[in-house]
Structures are given as C-alpha cells and as structure tokens.
Design an enzyme around this catalytic site. Structure first.
Site, PDB file in Angstrom:
ATOM      1  N   SER A 151       9.985  19.600   3.100  1.00  0.00           N
ATOM      2  CA  SER A 151      10.077  18.174   3.450  1.00  0.00           C
ATOM      3  C   SER A 151      10.277  17.946   4.935  1.00  0.00           C
ATOM      4  CB  SER A 151      11.232  17.526   2.672  1.00  0.00           C
ATOM      5  OG  SER A 151      12.460  18.122   3.039  1.00  0.00           O
ATOM      6  N   ASN A 163      22.917  18.240  -0.889  1.00  0.00           N
ATOM      7  CA  ASN A 163      22.891  16.986  -1.668  1.00  0.00           C
ATOM      8  C   ASN A 163      23.753  15.902  -1.044  1.00  0.00           C
ATOM      9  OD1 ASN A 163      21.416  18.612  -3.302  1.00  0.00           O
ATOM     10  ND2 ASN A 163      22.781  18.537  -5.080  1.00  0.00           N
ATOM     11  N   THR A 219       0.747 -29.898   2.130  1.00  0.00           N
ATOM     12  CA  THR A 219       1.157 -29.409   0.817  1.00  0.00           C
ATOM     13  C   THR A 219      -0.147 -29.161   0.076  1.00  0.00           C
ATOM     14  OG1 THR A 219       1.247 -31.573  -0.242  1.00  0.00           O
ATOM     15  CG2 THR A 219       3.269 -30.829   0.826  1.00  0.00           C
ATOM     16  N   HIS A 220      -0.200 -28.097  -0.692  1.00  0.00           N
ATOM     17  CA  HIS A 220      -1.446 -27.675  -1.350  1.00  0.00           C
ATOM     18  C   HIS A 220      -2.562 -27.482  -0.323  1.00  0.00           C
ATOM     19  CE1 HIS A 220       0.484 -28.964  -5.141  1.00  0.00           C
ATOM     20  NE2 HIS A 220       0.970 -29.931  -4.371  1.00  0.00           N
ATOM     21  N   SER A 230     -14.914  -8.434  19.394  1.00  0.00           N
ATOM     22  CA  SER A 230     -15.777  -7.844  18.371  1.00  0.00           C
ATOM     23  C   SER A 230     -16.783  -6.948  19.076  1.00  0.00           C
ATOM     24  CB  SER A 230     -16.502  -8.953  17.612  1.00  0.00           C
ATOM     25  OG  SER A 230     -17.714  -8.475  17.068  1.00  0.00           O
ATOM     26  N   LYS A 280     -16.059 -13.507  20.184  1.00  0.00           N
ATOM     27  CA  LYS A 280     -14.891 -13.442  19.311  1.00  0.00           C
ATOM     28  C   LYS A 280     -13.562 -13.298  20.044  1.00  0.00           C
ATOM     29  CE  LYS A 280     -14.843 -13.806  15.462  1.00  0.00           C
ATOM     30  NZ  LYS A 280     -15.167 -12.952  14.328  1.00  0.00           N
ATOM     31  N   ASN A 315     -10.133 -12.541  18.281  1.00  0.00           N
ATOM     32  CA  ASN A 315      -9.569 -12.296  16.941  1.00  0.00           C
ATOM     33  C   ASN A 315      -8.066 -12.050  16.988  1.00  0.00           C
ATOM     34  OD1 ASN A 315     -12.090 -12.492  15.741  1.00  0.00           O
ATOM     35  ND2 ASN A 315     -12.501 -10.299  15.943  1.00  0.00           N
ATOM     36  N   GLU A 362      -3.288 -10.601  11.628  1.00  0.00           N
ATOM     37  CA  GLU A 362      -3.901 -10.196  10.355  1.00  0.00           C
ATOM     38  C   GLU A 362      -3.196  -8.964   9.796  1.00  0.00           C
ATOM     39  OE1 GLU A 362      -8.474 -10.964  10.443  1.00  0.00           O
ATOM     40  OE2 GLU A 362      -7.771 -10.570  12.465  1.00  0.00           O
ATOM     41  N   TYR A 409      22.015  14.599  -8.244  1.00  0.00           N
ATOM     42  CA  TYR A 409      20.859  14.796  -7.376  1.00  0.00           C
ATOM     43  C   TYR A 409      19.714  15.431  -8.141  1.00  0.00           C
ATOM     44  CZ  TYR A 409      17.734  16.463  -3.768  1.00  0.00           C
ATOM     45  OH  TYR A 409      16.610  16.683  -3.009  1.00  0.00           O
ATOM     46  N   GLN A 440      13.890  13.486  -2.958  1.00  0.00           N
ATOM     47  CA  GLN A 440      13.379  13.856  -1.642  1.00  0.00           C
ATOM     48  C   GLN A 440      12.320  12.851  -1.171  1.00  0.00           C
ATOM     49  OE1 GLN A 440      13.076  17.994  -0.211  1.00  0.00           O
ATOM     50  NE2 GLN A 440      10.887  17.771  -0.584  1.00  0.00           N
TER      51      GLN A 440
HETATM   52  N1  ARG Z   1      15.281  17.993   1.453  1.00  0.00           N
HETATM   53  C1  ARG Z   1      16.136  17.570   0.406  1.00  0.00           C
HETATM   54  C2  ARG Z   1      16.017  16.070   0.206  1.00  0.00           C
HETATM   55  O1  ARG Z   1      15.528  15.443   1.069  1.00  0.00           O
HETATM   56  C3  ARG Z   1      17.552  17.920   0.732  1.00  0.00           C
HETATM   57  C4  ARG Z   1      18.415  18.082  -0.434  1.00  0.00           C
HETATM   58  C5  ARG Z   1      18.037  19.329  -1.142  1.00  0.00           C
HETATM   59  N2  ARG Z   1      18.918  19.653  -2.181  1.00  0.00           N
HETATM   60  C6  ARG Z   1      18.650  20.602  -3.058  1.00  0.00           C
HETATM   61  N3  ARG Z   1      19.521  20.801  -3.962  1.00  0.00           N
HETATM   62  N4  ARG Z   1      17.573  21.306  -2.985  1.00  0.00           N
HETATM   63  O2  ARG Z   1      16.392  15.523  -0.818  1.00  0.00           O
END
Ligand code: ARG
Length: 469
Positions: free
Chosen positions: A37, A123, A168-169, A290, A296, A298, A303, A330, A335
């Site tokens: 992650s 955790n 309105t509307h 454009s 244009k 824009n 948007e 957890y 994650q």
């Molecule tokens: N990268 C994990 C998360 O974002 C960290 C916690 C991981 N905990 C575990 N028991 N593997 O949630």
C-alpha cells in the site's frame, strides 16, 4: 524465545519486513503486489514519524526504553524524517509507510529501533496516523473554503446595486439584487465548514495504545500521547478503535456536500456565461480555448467543478461499501480507506482555488442582468399591490393573471399596457401601479431579514463577513 529468523524484524538479504517469522518461505509476488500500500499511504509519513516519536516517549515512561534509548530513537526518527523530506523513495520491499520508516530507523538508530514496535501494532498506528492526516487536511480544506467565501463577499459587494432575475424551475421568477444571488452561494459553504469541523472532532479520538485489538500490554500513558499528539479524547474500546473509520466517512460526506455546492455555483456561472444569458464573462486567466473554434472562451474549471461532486460521492460510497458488514476489529479491507480519502481531499484542494479564481476574475454585465428583469416578473408585486388595497390575494392573483395573459397575447411588456387594461382587470388599480412594475420597487418591498431589499442585503453582507472572521 530468541527469534532465529532475523528477517522477521530487521534488514535481511536486502529486504526489511515487519512480519514473516512464522513462515517457511517468503510471500508469493502476487500477494506482495496486492498487499503493498506504500504507493497510497506514503504521504502519511510525517504523521507516522510524529506518533512514533511520542510512542518512544511513552515506552520510556513504561520502562521499555532507557532515557538514552528513547532519545536515540527520537533522534533517529528525525533523521528518517529529514531523509524522507529530502526525497528518499521506497524500495520494492517496503510494504507500507510503516515499513519504510522502520527500515530507515534501523539504519539511523541501530538496535533500539527494534524495540520501538513494542506494545503497538500497525492497526492502531495506521488509524492514528490517518486521523492526524485527516485533521491536518480538514484544516487545509477549510482555509481554501474561507478564501472562496471571501471572493464571494467581494463580488457581492460589487453587485449590491445590480439587479437580475431569480429563477424558479429555471423560469424567470422575481427580481433580486445581484449581491443576494451571489450570497446564496455563501451560506452553503458556512454549513460545509460546520460539517468539516464535526468531522475534525470525529477524527479527534486517539486509537494509539489499542495495539492490534486488545490494548497494549505495557503501562502506556495514553493521556501523555493524547496531549502530545493534539487529540481531544482517547478511544474507549480497543476493538472499536482499530476498526473505526467513521471519521473518514464523516470527512468524505462533508467533502461530497462541498462538491455539490461547488457544482451548483459552477452551474449558475456556466449558464450565466452563455451567450443566451450573457450576465458574466470569464476572465482570460480562467478561460480555455478550443483547438478548432477560434472564438471559444470556455469555463473548463467550472465544468470540472460541476462534475467533481460525482467523483467525491464515489469516494464516499466506496468507503461505506468497504466498511459495511466488516467483522469487528481491523481487517485488511480497511487499507482501501485511504485511497478514497486522499482522492477526495486531493480533488477538493485542486477545485477550491480554481473556483475561487474563476469567481474573482468574472466580470458582470449589469445591463444584461437588468434587461432580463422583464415586467411579468413583477406580477407578484402587482398582486401584493392589490392586497395592500384590501383585495384578497386569491382575487388579486386572478386579476394579475389576466393582465399577464393580455400582455403576452399582444406581445408587449405589461408596462406598455394602457391604463384601461389595468382598471378592467381590477378596479382597485390606480395610476401609481406603474411604479410597482419597476424591478427596484419590487426589491424595496423586501427589506425583511434574509430578503433581497437593499438594507437587508447590506446586513447580510455584514453577517457574511462576521461568519468568515
Ligand atoms: N497498510 C495497512 C493499512 O493501511 C496498515 C495496517 C496493517 N495491519 C495489518 N495487520 N496488516 O491498513
């Protein structure tokens, strides 16, 4: 008792893992890939360092570290922070932000680094770091909202003497002061800031000390941690603490609502900037061209603001879907929380300055705004005029309806109807009725608090200024 497999907690063979001692071999590359992650959570590092420095202090107080070890670890964490701030990048074996910090801390502080993870788990660590990040992010979003609010007030002050139709509307309804229309976009932002403040409070509960799920087994002074880290409260239940992502849902909801409001500001301005309305012209620095049509101008930023609410809503729904039905404590599903959170906040931090800039650089065409206030929009005022002459509103409504129809059939404005038409419609009409057909007269009747009368709008501007401080 002594772990033989040093790779469980220290650098070995070029990799550094926080777990693995109980397995015969390493994880499959497919598991490593899906589990990793760090590309998402790397940005948590300043907060992970901050909480680790406090944790070192709590461990010293609990007798796990000597004073010298504690200081060595804290200094090591500063070195790690300096390296990360200097652009140090993760290596492939860094699973998440906690892993890279642990690895770099071992390089910086040596042996005592191995004891920093005593009594804590990723955790409670990730929940704490994400809360710290969220509180900081909310403060940044809030500053940008305030800047947008100031831009709205500045435009409202310019538009105090402008007059335009309110719809309105999406049909012309009644004339209003330009400032009143502008400020109608101010108050939703006040509510957004209140919602963000509530999310900030919801993120203000500290999970650190909850360990993996059952609470730390060391005499950690959680109150010390709380004050050092600036939390308002400490969590009451370790199982809840490691699985609670309500604060992210609260933040995403607040941001989604803000996105909705930006989309409504954007839509008004996109419509009013069209040639059909011509009320506003976008500043050069906030207009795009454009590739094909040379003429244009824009409003791309607007948007994108109109469309962005959808993305934030997606982030909110994604998070809620992730949380729903999770067992207590957890779970790795959590994650994914940061992906939604960061996406929504990043998007919002790009949008707010773009909307504020688009707004600041607008020029308003007062003539077109005033010209759009056609006489039929004063129909309600004509009915009110009759009511002031003791005609019932129902009867007045019918009489004015007949006048509107007559003008429409003749293809003229009500101001162009002969006085006989008025008297025919209702005997209570007198020569002063023409005054009632002026948009400014309509405004002058509406100095009620919250109304569009000149005095009421001036008071509203003061109220708005007080709200931004
Ligand atoms: N990268 C994990 C998360 O974002 C960290 C916690 C991981 N905990 C575990 N028991 N593997 O949630």
């Amino acid at each position: 008792m002594t772990p033989k497999k040093a790779q469980a907690s220290s650098t070995h063979g070029g990799t550094h893992k926080l777990w693995g001692g109980r397995f015969a071999g390493g994880p499959h590359p497919a598991l490593e890939a899906v589990n990793r992650s760090i590309t998402v959570d790397f940005r948590l590092w300043p907060f992970d360092i901050q909480l680790s420095k406090s944790w070192a202090r709590a461990l010293a107080k609990a007798g796990v570290f000597t004073g010298a070890e504690c200081e060595a670890v804290r200094a090591g964490l500063d070195t790690v922070a300096a390296r990360l701030a200097g652009g140090e990048q993760p290596i492939p074996s860094d699973e998440d932000v906690h892993t890279i910090i642990d690895r770099l801390l071992h390089e910086a502080a040596g042996d005592p680094a191995s004891r920093l993870h005593t009594g804590r788990s990723r955790n409670d660590q990730v929940a704490t770091a994400t809360r710290l990040w969220t509180r900081d992010a909310i403060a940044r979003v809030d500053e940008h909202i305030t800047a947008l609010q100031r831009a709205i007030i500045a435009q409202a002050e310019h538009l105090q003497d402008a007059i335009m139709p309110a719809y309105t509307h999406m049909q012309r309804a009644q004339p209003v002061s330009g400032a009143h229309w502008m400020l109608n976009h101010f108050w939703p932002l006040v509510r957004d800031r209140e919602r963000l403040a509530a999310a900030h409070r919801s993120a203000g509960v500290m999970p650190l000390g909850s360990g993996a799920i059952a609470g730390s087994a060391f005499p950690i002074d959680r109150e010390l941690l709380r004050t050092e880290l600036g939390f308002e409260r400490i969590s009451a239940n370790s199982i809840d603490a490691v699985g609670d992502r309500d604060f992210i849902a609260d933040t995403l909801y607040a941001i989604t609502m803000l996105g909705m409001h930006l989309s409504r500001i954007a839509e008004d301005l996109i419509l009013y900037g069209s040639s059909e309305f011509g009320f506003v012209r976008y500043g050069d620095s906030f207009s795009t061209g454009s590739s094909m049509m040379p003429q244009k101008r824009n409003p791309d930023a607007l948007e994108l603001a109109r469309g962005s609410g959808a993305r934030m809503l997606g982030d909110l729904v994604g998070l809620l879907a992730t949380i729903k039905g999770l067992p207590s404590g957890y779970n790795k599903d959590l994650q994914e929380d940061k992906r939604s959170l960061f996406d929504a906040v990043d998007g919002m931090l790009l949008l707010l300055p773009a909307v504020a800039g688009s707004l600041e650089t607008l020029t308003f065409n007062r003539d077109k705004m005033a010209a759009a206030c056609t006489s039929s929009m004063m129909a309600t005022d004509l009915a009110d005029y009759l009511v002031r002459k003791h005609v019932s509103f129902r009867e007045a409504h019918g009489a004015v309806g007949a006048l509107v129809r007559e003008a429409e059939e003749k293809g003229i404005e009500m101001t162009e109807l002969p006085s006989e038409s008025f008297v025919n419609a209702h005997h209570a009409f007198e020569s002063d009725v023409m005054h009632e057909l002026r948009p400014r007269t309509s405004l002058s009747h509406r100095d009620i608090a919250g109304g569009t009368g000149t005095k009421a709008v001036a008071a509203q501007i003061q109220q708005a200024k007080a709200a931004v401080g």
